[in-house]
Design a protein around this motif. Structure first.
Motif, PDB file in Angstrom:
ATOM      1  N   CYS A 103      19.332  -9.746   3.849  1.00 44.99           N
ATOM      2  CA  CYS A 103      18.845  -9.966   2.484  1.00 44.99           C
ATOM      3  C   CYS A 103      19.712 -10.926   1.706  1.00 44.99           C
ATOM      4  O   CYS A 103      19.569 -11.030   0.481  1.00 44.99           O
ATOM      5  CB  CYS A 103      18.728  -8.625   1.752  1.00 44.99           C
ATOM      6  SG  CYS A 103      17.430  -7.564   2.434  1.00 44.99           S
ATOM      7  N   MET A 120      18.435 -12.541  -1.601  1.00 48.39           N
ATOM      8  CA  MET A 120      17.040 -12.946  -1.542  1.00 48.39           C
ATOM      9  C   MET A 120      16.341 -12.566  -2.852  1.00 48.39           C
ATOM     10  O   MET A 120      16.477 -11.455  -3.351  1.00 48.39           O
ATOM     11  CB  MET A 120      16.342 -12.269  -0.356  1.00 48.39           C
ATOM     12  CG  MET A 120      14.911 -12.731  -0.142  1.00 48.39           C
ATOM     13  SD  MET A 120      14.152 -11.968   1.326  1.00 48.39           S
ATOM     14  CE  MET A 120      15.114 -12.769   2.622  1.00 48.39           C
ATOM     15  N   ASP A 121      15.617 -13.497  -3.440  1.00 49.31           N
ATOM     16  CA  ASP A 121      14.939 -13.282  -4.712  1.00 49.31           C
ATOM     17  C   ASP A 121      13.583 -12.619  -4.482  1.00 49.31           C
ATOM     18  O   ASP A 121      12.671 -13.228  -3.936  1.00 49.31           O
ATOM     19  CB  ASP A 121      14.749 -14.626  -5.433  1.00 49.31           C
ATOM     20  CG  ASP A 121      14.126 -14.450  -6.812  1.00 49.31           C
ATOM     21  OD1 ASP A 121      13.965 -13.295  -7.252  1.00 49.31           O
ATOM     22  OD2 ASP A 121      13.788 -15.475  -7.446  1.00 49.31           O
ATOM     23  N   CYS A 122      13.468 -11.386  -4.909  1.00 47.86           N
ATOM     24  CA  CYS A 122      12.205 -10.655  -4.766  1.00 47.86           C
ATOM     25  C   CYS A 122      11.570 -10.369  -6.129  1.00 47.86           C
ATOM     26  O   CYS A 122      10.716  -9.476  -6.269  1.00 47.86           O
ATOM     27  CB  CYS A 122      12.439  -9.338  -4.024  1.00 47.86           C
ATOM     28  SG  CYS A 122      13.024  -9.539  -2.325  1.00 47.86           S
ATOM     29  N   CYS A 134      14.801  -6.290  -1.565  1.00 44.96           N
ATOM     30  CA  CYS A 134      14.795  -6.790  -0.193  1.00 44.96           C
ATOM     31  C   CYS A 134      15.194  -5.671   0.754  1.00 44.96           C
ATOM     32  O   CYS A 134      16.195  -4.987   0.539  1.00 44.96           O
ATOM     33  CB  CYS A 134      15.759  -7.971  -0.066  1.00 44.96           C
ATOM     34  SG  CYS A 134      15.907  -8.595   1.636  1.00 44.96           S
ATOM     35  N   GLY A 137      15.444  -8.035   5.151  1.00 45.78           N
ATOM     36  CA  GLY A 137      14.989  -9.412   5.099  1.00 45.78           C
ATOM     37  C   GLY A 137      13.569  -9.591   4.594  1.00 45.78           C
ATOM     38  O   GLY A 137      13.066 -10.710   4.589  1.00 45.78           O
ATOM     39  N   VAL A 138      12.935  -8.521   4.173  1.00 45.39           N
ATOM     40  CA  VAL A 138      11.554  -8.598   3.689  1.00 45.39           C
ATOM     41  C   VAL A 138      11.499  -8.056   2.264  1.00 45.39           C
ATOM     42  O   VAL A 138      12.042  -6.981   1.978  1.00 45.39           O
ATOM     43  CB  VAL A 138      10.598  -7.791   4.594  1.00 45.39           C
ATOM     44  CG1 VAL A 138       9.185  -7.838   4.045  1.00 45.39           C
ATOM     45  CG2 VAL A 138      10.637  -8.335   6.026  1.00 45.39           C
ATOM     46  N   CYS A 139      10.836  -8.794   1.358  1.00 43.56           N
ATOM     47  CA  CYS A 139      10.684  -8.328  -0.017  1.00 43.56           C
ATOM     48  C   CYS A 139       9.596  -7.266  -0.096  1.00 43.56           C
ATOM     49  O   CYS A 139       8.525  -7.408   0.517  1.00 43.56           O
ATOM     50  CB  CYS A 139      10.322  -9.500  -0.940  1.00 43.56           C
ATOM     51  SG  CYS A 139      11.702 -10.597  -1.329  1.00 43.56           S
ATOM     52  N   GLN A 140       9.866  -6.223  -0.853  1.00 44.89           N
ATOM     53  CA  GLN A 140       8.861  -5.194  -1.074  1.00 44.89           C
ATOM     54  C   GLN A 140       9.032  -4.635  -2.493  1.00 44.89           C
ATOM     55  O   GLN A 140      10.101  -4.749  -3.094  1.00 44.89           O
ATOM     56  CB  GLN A 140       8.960  -4.080  -0.037  1.00 44.89           C
ATOM     57  CG  GLN A 140      10.235  -3.254  -0.119  1.00 44.89           C
ATOM     58  CD  GLN A 140      10.301  -2.177   0.958  1.00 44.89           C
ATOM     59  OE1 GLN A 140       9.822  -2.377   2.070  1.00 44.89           O
ATOM     60  NE2 GLN A 140      10.872  -1.046   0.614  1.00 44.89           N
TER      61      GLN A 140
END
Length: 433
Positions: A103, A120-122, A134, A137-140
């Motif tokens: 992230c 990481m900008d979510c 994050c 590595g995935v935004c939710q």
């Protein structure tokens, strides 16, 4: 090969058996008259260099040594071998690296350590009920503001609140047992679609009627207690509201709201008749005859009659007028007919012979209870004229009270006074001397 020289044996030169291979032992075989090069794995062939490891012999051949392992397993160092110092060197670098957190972005080496880059900008997933995060590595979107307000600006779905990341719709603020009470999202208010049902019991009944009477002749502002009684929304509770309400009285909702009708194009009339004996209150197909002269100091009666231009008087809800006479006329008594006994607004003028707002409105129970003729008598005024003037002039005019006017049953507007024909008459005063 030995040789003789001066009677002496001179030894010969031994054969050169050196095969230039440090991994063999070199010797001369006298028996076999040959050189022998025997492999010796114990020989030390090392070249003295640190960075290529220690060389050894195997089967007569030099086996290169293993270079020292200078890898410190740190991506943030450049690893090398220092031949001069006979050691490994691990020099810090600024290479891209991975801090193990999926992230973070653009991790980079600094001082031999992998420094985390930008998170990481979510935030694109942020809303009033969620926050973007994050994960691997995935935004939710993760629920947030649980139970907090998430108003969507719409009045009619009530107060919204965040529940598990969803803005849950509230309750209709206008919901209830009365189906005529509905929500208006434009005005942000509950609207009574049955215009005259102010007590919201699905019928236009005596409760609504009493409410109107209590608010009659008042100015209204939004939010006032009497606002519901201002059915035509003109800022005042007046005869137009009364006439409209009578058109729905006694009906279940929904009843039609008062609206302009062809009645407003008819010329309503209020006429004067002077009689020597007042006729009974009631109705007539035609106006009674008016006297042309009166005896001085005698009693006569001014009768005020009204009509809707030929239609049945059943349609009349209210009728008012000012009465003006000459100074020499004394007004002794004024009687308003029972039919127009509601909402009296009459006052005596300071000037003798003047009465304001004579008349009233119809009781709901009187509507349709009897057959009404073209003309209905509104009021009778007992008068006496002195002998001073030769002629008595009597005139009707628009009522001065701001809430009084002629109104029609079911028409949610008072009739424009300019459409009304107000009567006037002249009678001579005679003396029998």
């Amino acid at each position: 090969v030995d040789t003789c020289l001066a009677g002496v044996i001179v030894p010969g030169t031994a054969p050169d058996c050196d095969d230039a291979n440090v991994c063999t032992d070199d010797s001369c075989d006298e028996i076999g008259d040959t050189c022998v090069n025997t492999n010796n794995d114990l020989n030390d062939p090392d070249d003295g260099l640190f960075c290529n490891g220690i060389d050894t012999c195997l089967a007569g051949a030099i086996v290169p040594g293993t270079a020292p392992n200078c890898d410190d397993a740190n991506v943030c160092t450049d690893d090398s071998c220092d031949e001069i110092g006979d050691t490994c060197v691990n020099t810090n670098n600024v290479s891209p690296c991975d801090d193990g957190d999926a992230c973070t972005l653009s991790d980079v080496c600094s001082a031999g350590t992998c420094v985390s880059g930008t998170p990481m900008d979510c935030s694109s997933l942020d809303d009033i009920c969620n926050v973007g995060v994050c994960v691997s590595g995935v935004c939710q979107a993760n629920p947030a503001n649980e139970g907090g307000s998430c108003e969507d600006g719409l009045f009619c779905n009530g107060s919204e609140a965040c529940v598990s990341g969803i803005c849950a719709v509230g309750t209709d603020p206008c919901a209830g047992p009365n189906p005529n009470f509905v929500c208006d999202d434009i005005a942000d208010e509950c609207v009574n679609t049955c215009l005259y049902d102010c007590n919201l019991n699905t019928a236009v009944d005596s409760g609504d009627y009493s409410y109107l009477l209590g608010c009659f002749a008042t100015l209204v502002n939004p939010g006032d207690f009497c606002e519901c009684a201002d059915y035509n929304a003109n800022g005042a509770v007046e005869t137009g509201d009364y006439g409209g309400m009578l058109g729905c009285f006694g009906q279940l909702c929904p009843c039609p709201g008062g609206s302009p009708s062809p009645l407003v194009t008819i010329s309503p009339e209020m006429r004067l008749v002077v009689t020597q004996e007042g006729t009974p209150f009631g109705t007539s197909r035609a106006l009674p005859n008016s006297v042309r002269s009166v005896l001085a100091d005698s009693t006569y009666y001014i009768e005020i009659w009204t009509s809707l231009g030929g239609l049945s008087g059943d349609d009349l809800a209210c009728a008012y007028a000012n009465v003006y006479t000459t100074d020499a006329v004394s007004l002794v008594d004024i009687q308003v007919s029972d039919r127009f006994g509601m909402l009296p607004l009459m006052t005596m003028g300071r000037r003798p012979g003047t009465v304001y707002n004579v008349g009233g409105c119809v009781n709901p129970n009187a509507i349709g209870s009897e057959r009404v003729g073209q003309w209905i008598r509104v009021a009778v005024i007992e008068m006496q004229a002195s002998s001073r003037p030769d002629v008595v002039q009597i005139q009707l005019a628009e009522p001065s009270h701001p809430f009084a006017a002629m109104a029609v049953v079911g028409l949610n507007e008072s009739i424009d006074p300019s459409l009304i024909k107000f009567g006037k008459t002249r009678v001579a005063v005679r003396s029998d001397r």
